[in-house]
Design a protein around this motif. Sequence first.
Motif, PDB file in Angstrom:
ATOM      1  N   ILE A   8       0.860  -1.176   0.000  1.00 58.40           N
ATOM      2  CA  ILE A   8       0.000   0.000   0.000  1.00 58.40           C
ATOM      3  C   ILE A   8       0.899   1.230   0.000  1.00 58.40           C
ATOM      4  O   ILE A   8       1.651   1.457   0.947  1.00 58.40           O
ATOM      5  N   CYS A  10       1.316   5.285  -0.023  1.00 62.08           N
ATOM      6  CA  CYS A  10       0.598   6.503   0.338  1.00 62.08           C
ATOM      7  C   CYS A  10       1.624   7.547   0.759  1.00 62.08           C
ATOM      8  O   CYS A  10       2.740   7.233   1.123  1.00 62.08           O
ATOM      9  N   GLN A  28      -4.903   9.671   4.060  1.00 61.49           N
ATOM     10  CA  GLN A  28      -5.180   8.245   4.207  1.00 61.49           C
ATOM     11  C   GLN A  28      -5.750   7.902   5.574  1.00 61.49           C
ATOM     12  O   GLN A  28      -6.316   6.835   5.754  1.00 61.49           O
ATOM     13  N   LEU A  38      -9.477   6.061   4.423  1.00 57.62           N
ATOM     14  CA  LEU A  38      -9.093   5.431   3.161  1.00 57.62           C
ATOM     15  C   LEU A  38      -8.182   4.235   3.404  1.00 57.62           C
ATOM     16  O   LEU A  38      -8.282   3.219   2.726  1.00 57.62           O
ATOM     17  N   THR A  42      -8.925   0.313   2.389  1.00 58.66           N
ATOM     18  CA  THR A  42      -7.950  -0.444   1.598  1.00 58.66           C
ATOM     19  C   THR A  42      -7.574  -1.738   2.295  1.00 58.66           C
ATOM     20  O   THR A  42      -7.510  -2.801   1.673  1.00 58.66           O
ATOM     21  N   ARG A  45     -10.211  -4.313   1.853  1.00 60.15           N
ATOM     22  CA  ARG A  45     -10.210  -4.918   0.524  1.00 60.15           C
ATOM     23  C   ARG A  45      -9.093  -5.951   0.391  1.00 60.15           C
ATOM     24  O   ARG A  45      -9.266  -6.999  -0.208  1.00 60.15           O
ATOM     25  N   VAL A  46      -7.932  -5.658   0.964  1.00 59.21           N
ATOM     26  CA  VAL A  46      -6.779  -6.550   0.861  1.00 59.21           C
ATOM     27  C   VAL A  46      -6.883  -7.691   1.870  1.00 59.21           C
ATOM     28  O   VAL A  46      -6.327  -8.759   1.657  1.00 59.21           O
TER      29      VAL A  46
END
Length: 53
Positions: A8, A10, A28, A38, A42, A45-46
């Motif tokens: 990830i 950022c 983030q 955010l 994320t 989702r991962v």
Amino acid sequence: MASITPVILCGGSGTRLWPLSRKSFPKQFVPLIGDKSLLQLTLERVGGWAGAW
């Protein structure tokens, strides 16, 4: 089969979403969508990927 390692990325100085986002509290970590940041969205989702952590 090769494993996939999520990365990830950022960063930034926090100027585009100022004053909501700033250097000491980057975007983030700001809850822009609902009550989750955010980064949290994320990670969710991962999170379903085997071996992601």
